[in-house]
Design an enzyme around this catalytic site. Structure first.
Site, mmCIF file in Angstrom:
data_model
loop_
_atom_site.group_PDB
_atom_site.id
_atom_site.type_symbol
_atom_site.label_atom_id
_atom_site.label_comp_id
_atom_site.label_asym_id
_atom_site.label_seq_id
_atom_site.Cartn_x
_atom_site.Cartn_y
_atom_site.Cartn_z
ATOM 1 N N GLY A 46 1.298 -4.636 0.324
ATOM 2 C CA GLY A 46 1.631 -3.222 0.274
ATOM 3 C C GLY A 46 0.410 -2.377 0.591
ATOM 4 N N GLN A 51 -4.785 4.950 0.732
ATOM 5 C CA GLN A 51 -5.818 3.914 0.819
ATOM 6 C C GLN A 51 -6.531 3.907 2.162
ATOM 7 O OE1 GLN A 51 -2.856 0.838 -0.734
ATOM 8 N NE2 GLN A 51 -4.815 -0.053 -1.362
ATOM 9 N N CYS A 91 -5.085 -5.446 -5.573
ATOM 10 C CA CYS A 91 -5.034 -4.260 -4.708
ATOM 11 C C CYS A 91 -6.063 -4.411 -3.597
ATOM 12 C CB CYS A 91 -5.349 -3.021 -5.552
ATOM 13 S SG CYS A 91 -5.343 -1.494 -4.611
ATOM 14 N N LEU A 92 -5.670 -4.058 -2.382
ATOM 15 C CA LEU A 92 -6.608 -4.157 -1.256
ATOM 16 C C LEU A 92 -7.810 -3.232 -1.438
ATOM 17 C CD1 LEU A 92 -4.087 -4.299 1.734
ATOM 18 C CD2 LEU A 92 -5.407 -6.183 0.740
ATOM 19 N N HIS A 133 3.295 0.342 -7.776
ATOM 20 C CA HIS A 133 1.849 0.285 -7.546
ATOM 21 C C HIS A 133 1.458 1.211 -6.383
ATOM 22 C CE1 HIS A 133 -1.993 -2.221 -7.015
ATOM 23 N NE2 HIS A 133 -1.952 -1.483 -5.923
ATOM 24 N N GLU A 134 2.201 1.128 -5.287
ATOM 25 C CA GLU A 134 1.863 1.954 -4.110
ATOM 26 C C GLU A 134 2.144 3.434 -4.382
ATOM 27 O OE1 GLU A 134 0.094 0.484 -2.098
ATOM 28 O OE2 GLU A 134 0.678 -1.565 -2.592
ATOM 29 N N HIS A 137 -0.733 5.025 -5.989
ATOM 30 C CA HIS A 137 -1.792 5.414 -5.049
ATOM 31 C C HIS A 137 -1.551 6.829 -4.524
ATOM 32 C CE1 HIS A 137 -4.302 1.889 -4.612
ATOM 33 N NE2 HIS A 137 -3.278 1.099 -4.360
HETATM 34 NI NI NI Z 1 -3.213 -0.962 -4.338
#
Ligand code: NI
Length: 167
Positions: A46, A51, A91-92, A133-134, A137
């Protein structure tokens, strides 16, 4: 090479609040394509526009085993949330850090697709976690902020050190 650079925690730009997309046009679709390419290349399941320092309410996801089920949610809104479930998240933007977070187990989400068409999605399991989660962000929230301040301090120190070593 991934097209877009993913911001790394604790970059303050990760805390900007995304604004709704007013018009789903070609530049929005280009951003979506670039985000999908960046997510697959990372690899991740995701990615939120926040991000990649684009503060619009856009998320891309693919929780399939085969990596062939891209989902795009523009201006997502959770209209129903039920149950509680704890799952390990990563998370990236927070590479190498994984921890358990409690979230709603089942959600119903209204969003627009890449053509600006509204749709409703019901999700549970990993997909529900990933969407929540996204969406965090987009509100400027990174998952580690659910953890204790002691853990957050440790994570910040570790990531700053990683960034120095990479520089
Ligand atoms: Ni994330």
């Amino acid at each position: 090479m991934p097209k877009l650079t993913i911001l790394k925690y604790p970059d303050p730009r990760l805390h900007k609040i995304a604004r709704p997309v007013e018009n789903v046009n070609d530049s929005v679709r280009q951003l979506i394509d670039d985000m999908a390419e960046t997510m697959y290349a990372a690899p991740g399941i995701g990615l939120a526009a926040s991000q990649v320092d684009q503060h619009l309410e856009i998320i891309v996801l693919d929780v399939s085993e085969e990596r062939d089920n891209l989902r795009v949610l523009i201006n997502p809104r959770i209209t129903k949330a039920e149950g509680k479930a704890k799952r390990e998240e990563g998370c990236l933007s927070v590479p190498g850090i994984y921890d358990e977070i409690e979230r709603a187990e089942c959600i119903t989400v209204d969003a627009l697709d890449r053509n600006g068409k509204p749709f409703t999605l019901q999700a549970d399991g990993l997909l529900a976690v990933c969407i929540q989660h996204e969406m965090d962000h987009l509100k400027g929230k990174v998952f580690v902020e659910y953890l204790s301040s002691m853990k957050q301090n440790r994570i910040r120190t570790k990531l700053k050190k990683q960034a120095r070593q990479a520089a």
